[in-house]
Design a protein around this motif. Structure first.
Motif, PDB file in Angstrom:
ATOM      1  N   ALA A   1     -87.996  11.272  97.540  1.00  0.00           N
ATOM      2  CA  ALA A   1     -87.514  11.301  96.152  1.00  0.00           C
ATOM      3  C   ALA A   1     -86.665  10.078  95.840  1.00  0.00           C
ATOM      4  O   ALA A   1     -86.749   9.507  94.747  1.00  0.00           O
ATOM      5  CB  ALA A   1     -86.723  12.581  95.892  1.00  0.00           C
ATOM      6  N   SER A   2     -85.851   9.650  96.801  1.00  0.00           N
ATOM      7  CA  SER A   2     -85.011   8.470  96.559  1.00  0.00           C
ATOM      8  C   SER A   2     -85.860   7.218  96.385  1.00  0.00           C
ATOM      9  O   SER A   2     -85.574   6.361  95.536  1.00  0.00           O
ATOM     10  CB  SER A   2     -84.024   8.282  97.718  1.00  0.00           C
ATOM     11  OG  SER A   2     -84.708   7.997  98.926  1.00  0.00           O
TER      12      SER A   2
ATOM     13  N   VAL B   1     -88.910   7.186  95.244  1.00  0.00           N
ATOM     14  CA  VAL B   1     -89.592   7.305  93.951  1.00  0.00           C
ATOM     15  C   VAL B   1     -88.701   6.786  92.830  1.00  0.00           C
ATOM     16  O   VAL B   1     -89.152   6.031  91.954  1.00  0.00           O
ATOM     17  CB  VAL B   1     -89.994   8.775  93.696  1.00  0.00           C
ATOM     18  CG1 VAL B   1     -90.428   8.969  92.245  1.00  0.00           C
ATOM     19  CG2 VAL B   1     -91.117   9.186  94.635  1.00  0.00           C
ATOM     20  N   THR B   2     -87.430   7.160  92.855  1.00  0.00           N
ATOM     21  CA  THR B   2     -86.514   6.677  91.812  1.00  0.00           C
ATOM     22  C   THR B   2     -86.324   5.163  91.912  1.00  0.00           C
ATOM     23  O   THR B   2     -86.236   4.468  90.888  1.00  0.00           O
ATOM     24  CB  THR B   2     -85.146   7.375  91.914  1.00  0.00           C
ATOM     25  OG1 THR B   2     -84.573   7.124  93.209  1.00  0.00           O
ATOM     26  CG2 THR B   2     -85.295   8.874  91.724  1.00  0.00           C
TER      27      THR B   2
ATOM     28  N   VAL C   1     -86.375  11.837  87.615  1.00  0.00           N
ATOM     29  CA  VAL C   1     -86.286  13.152  88.254  1.00  0.00           C
ATOM     30  C   VAL C   1     -87.633  13.864  88.181  1.00  0.00           C
ATOM     31  O   VAL C   1     -88.038  14.543  89.124  1.00  0.00           O
ATOM     32  CB  VAL C   1     -85.179  13.999  87.587  1.00  0.00           C
ATOM     33  CG1 VAL C   1     -85.114  15.389  88.222  1.00  0.00           C
ATOM     34  CG2 VAL C   1     -83.832  13.308  87.712  1.00  0.00           C
TER      35      VAL C   1
ATOM     36  N   SER D   1     -89.749  12.461  90.836  1.00  0.00           N
ATOM     37  CA  SER D   1     -89.262  12.961  92.120  1.00  0.00           C
ATOM     38  C   SER D   1     -89.769  14.379  92.352  1.00  0.00           C
ATOM     39  O   SER D   1     -90.209  14.732  93.452  1.00  0.00           O
ATOM     40  CB  SER D   1     -87.729  12.943  92.151  1.00  0.00           C
ATOM     41  OG  SER D   1     -87.233  11.629  92.047  1.00  0.00           O
TER      42      SER D   1
ATOM     43  N   SER E   1     -93.314  14.276  93.347  1.00  0.00           N
ATOM     44  CA  SER E   1     -93.474  13.915  94.758  1.00  0.00           C
ATOM     45  C   SER E   1     -93.205  15.127  95.650  1.00  0.00           C
ATOM     46  O   SER E   1     -93.900  15.343  96.650  1.00  0.00           O
ATOM     47  CB  SER E   1     -92.527  12.764  95.125  1.00  0.00           C
ATOM     48  OG  SER E   1     -91.172  13.204  95.182  1.00  0.00           O
TER      49      SER E   1
ATOM     50  N   ALA F   1     -86.714  18.320  95.588  1.00  0.00           N
ATOM     51  CA  ALA F   1     -87.009  16.956  95.147  1.00  0.00           C
ATOM     52  C   ALA F   1     -86.293  16.631  93.835  1.00  0.00           C
ATOM     53  O   ALA F   1     -85.819  15.500  93.639  1.00  0.00           O
ATOM     54  CB  ALA F   1     -88.516  16.781  94.980  1.00  0.00           C
TER      55      ALA F   1
ATOM     56  N   GLY G   1     -83.764  13.642  93.355  1.00  0.00           N
ATOM     57  CA  GLY G   1     -83.979  12.607  92.351  1.00  0.00           C
ATOM     58  C   GLY G   1     -82.758  12.414  91.472  1.00  0.00           C
ATOM     59  O   GLY G   1     -82.330  11.282  91.203  1.00  0.00           O
TER      60      GLY G   1
ATOM     61  N   SER H   1     -80.105  10.681  93.363  1.00  0.00           N
ATOM     62  CA  SER H   1     -80.384   9.248  93.517  1.00  0.00           C
ATOM     63  C   SER H   1     -79.976   8.466  92.275  1.00  0.00           C
ATOM     64  O   SER H   1     -79.556   7.312  92.368  1.00  0.00           O
ATOM     65  CB  SER H   1     -81.874   9.034  93.790  1.00  0.00           C
ATOM     66  OG  SER H   1     -82.275   9.681  94.978  1.00  0.00           O
TER      67      SER H   1
END
Length: 562
Positions: A23-24, A26-27, A131, A134, A137, A160, A164, A167
């Motif tokens: 998730a991190s 993805v952001t 988010v 995230s 994902s 997730a 997100g 993050s």
């Protein structure tokens, strides 16, 4: 407290780790896309408020407007898919409704719409699509989680989404609470608001009286985050969990032994005398331990004394609480935690490991042992942070508190507060209800072949005390039901005889449930009818008769958490 089979497992935490990691990224990826658009449109890495000035002012409305048009096209396509397939894209709705997955295509098109808007300068935040992606994902990862983990896809989506949001804002605690409060709809958090107001007024009153300084002098020191400090925080969490488990069990055994002394004055006197004997070794074990914690933070103790005090304080607390002395466990737990945290960090320093300021680990240990003993990790984290006013401790305190609480929870140790054990039991019963299948509550049901007589149906009904008798064919396939009341009416009106086959009175349009449906789906099936029992079939295709599900069994199961 009986250990949980499902609600909280180590496997759940093992899933949460890679979910948070992905998730991190993805952001970060979303941020990079926005940055790339800035470079293309404005040849700059500056924020849009500065970068827009590379274009003449009369281009600004055109750029933002063009971005809006492009965003509209993407959004329209996403909405068309949602309406055609009647799907919900928003991650909060997916979590709340416990849906199977976050839709991939609609999430991506909504993200593209957001990128077009944000990249062109629309006055909206980045956190929403970050988010959402995230959560997507997490949904994709959730498809690969083994069924034995007992995790719904929506549970992974929730992890997730919290990751997100964390993050984006670098606020892990607030992010987790947000998902719990908004998505899961925890009513207890709504009831927290007046408690916060009352607590805040109390603190303001103390401040007005001049008592504004933090309880423990750690506000100036900064916790340095590196691999070693994280590993030591985790180690303290595990050891604090074991210490909390040991303390809870020692107190339980101490109470059992002291219960043999019927006289309360004598019982408390014996306990006090035993604590007094321990005080001959060190008087620092007396009282609640506040002053000793301050001395620990000031660095007044060497490692041997820290370990000795830890053993003595554990024994003294066991004796005092076991003899029914009236008081709390908060401060004794904080003292034991401070002793444990500094002892572990000091050992690391002796081994020449880069642990940094060893005294800061007092706070980590305080939160961890308090979380283990109380089984209230969120309270423990926030209490230590508020007592020290040191925000740099947030991450290590979170790690240690959660891990310590988890260790005690998995060791099946009771909480020091019986009400918490009751809450856990209700939570586990609710989890079981949400995750059980209809097949687990199937009972045998009376069933006849299509050619058998209505007289036999009456006999079976009398024997089984059932209003309906199920009808199956030679292969066991469910065909319908016969109503005993309908048979009686038609026999009395001489429309049929007792030798007539059940096929003449069979109802082939009767509600049913399937063995792999959830308890909640079974509950909803009963809500649509006024029946006490419903036939259970193996699946909608084969429709093989498996038995019956009773409304009473569902109610009894629900009573465990209601």
């Amino acid at each position: 407290m009986k250990g949980s089979k499902h609600a909280l497992n180590w496997t759940t935490l093992l899933v949460a780790i890679p979910v948070g990691f992905v998730a991190s990224w993805v952001t970060l990826g979303f941020r990079e896309v926005i940055t790339l658009i800035n470079r293309i449109l404005f040849h700059s890495n500056n924020e849009i408020t500065v970068a827009m000035h590379v274009w003449p002012w009369f281009f600004w409305p055109l750029l933002v407007g063009a971005g809006g048009v492009l965003a509209g096209f993407f959004l329209r396509y996403a909405v068309m898919i949602e309406q055609r397939k009647t799907v919900k894209t928003d991650y909060l709705e997916v979590i709340n409704a416990r849906l199977d997955a976050v839709p991939t295509r609609t999430s991506l098109f909504r993200a593209l719409s957001s990128i077009a808007s944000i990249g062109s300068g629309a006055s909206i935040g980045k956190e929403g699509p970050m988010v959402q992606l995230s959560a997507l994902s997490g949904s994709l990862m959730g498809r690969f989680v083994p069924a034995s983990f007992n995790l719904k896809n929506s549970d992974v989506v929730a992890m997730a989404a919290a990751a997100g949001l964390s993050s984006v804002y670098h606020a892990p605690l607030a992010s987790a609470i947000f998902v719990a409060e908004i998505a899961f709809g925890i009513s207890a958090l709504q009831r927290l608001i007046p408690l916060i107001v009352s607590s805040a007024v109390a603190v303001m009153t103390m401040w007005s009286l001049g008592l504004r300084s933090p309880l423990y002098p750690l506000v100036e020191a900064q916790f340095q985050m590196d691999t070693t400090s994280v590993l030591f925080s985790l180690l303290i969490g595990v050891l604090a969990g074991l210490l909390g488990w040991l303390l809870i069990n020692l107190i339980s055994r101490s109470k059992a032994q002291f219960a043999r002394v019927r006289s309360l004055p004598l019982r408390l006197g014996i306990g006090g005398f035993a604590v007094g004997l321990l005080a001959l070794i060190s008087t620092d074990i007396l009282g609640n331990g506040y002053e000793v914690i301050v001395k620990i933070i000031d660095g007044d103790y060497l490692l041997p004394m820290l370990l000795l005090l830890l053993v003595l304080k554990t024994a003294a607390t066991t004796l005092s609480v076991g003899s029914n002395a009236v008081g709390g466990l908060f401060t004794p737990s904080l003292l034991m935690g401070a002793l444990l945290g500094v002892a572990v960090a000091t050992t690391g320093a002796i081994l020449h490991l880069p642990v940094g300021n060893t005294l800061l680990y007092a706070a980590v240990g305080m939160a961890a042992v308090l979380a283990a003993v109380s089984q209230a990790p969120l309270m423990a984290m926030l209490m230590v942070l508020e007592m020290t006013l040191n925000s740099s401790l947030l991450f290590p305190v979170m790690l240690a508190s959660v891990l310590a609480s988890m260790v005690v929870y998995r060791l099946q140790s009771a909480s020091t507060y019986p009400v918490i054990s009751a809450h856990f039991n209700r939570s586990e019963a609710k989890y079981d209800f949400d995750n059980m299948r209809v097949s687990e509550l199937i009972i045998p049901g009376a069933a006849l072949q299509l050619q058998e007589s209505v007289g036999k149906a009456l006999a079976v009904s009398t024997l089984k005390r059932e209003r309906y008798v199920y009808v199956i064919n030679a292969e066991g396939q469910f065909l319908g039901v016969v109503s005993i009341h309908e048979i009686s009416r038609r026999v009395l009106s001489q429309e049929i005889t007792l030798e007539s086959p059940v096929s003449v009175v069979m109802d082939d349009d009767f509600p049913c449930v399937f063995q792999n449906q959830s308890m909640r789906e079974g509950w909803e099936a009963f809500a649509r009818v006024t029946l006490e029992r419903l036939p259970v079939l193996n699946n909608p295709q084969e429709r093989r008769f498996m038995g019956a599900l009773t409304k009473t069994s569902l109610i009894q199961k629900a009573q465990e958490f209601l």
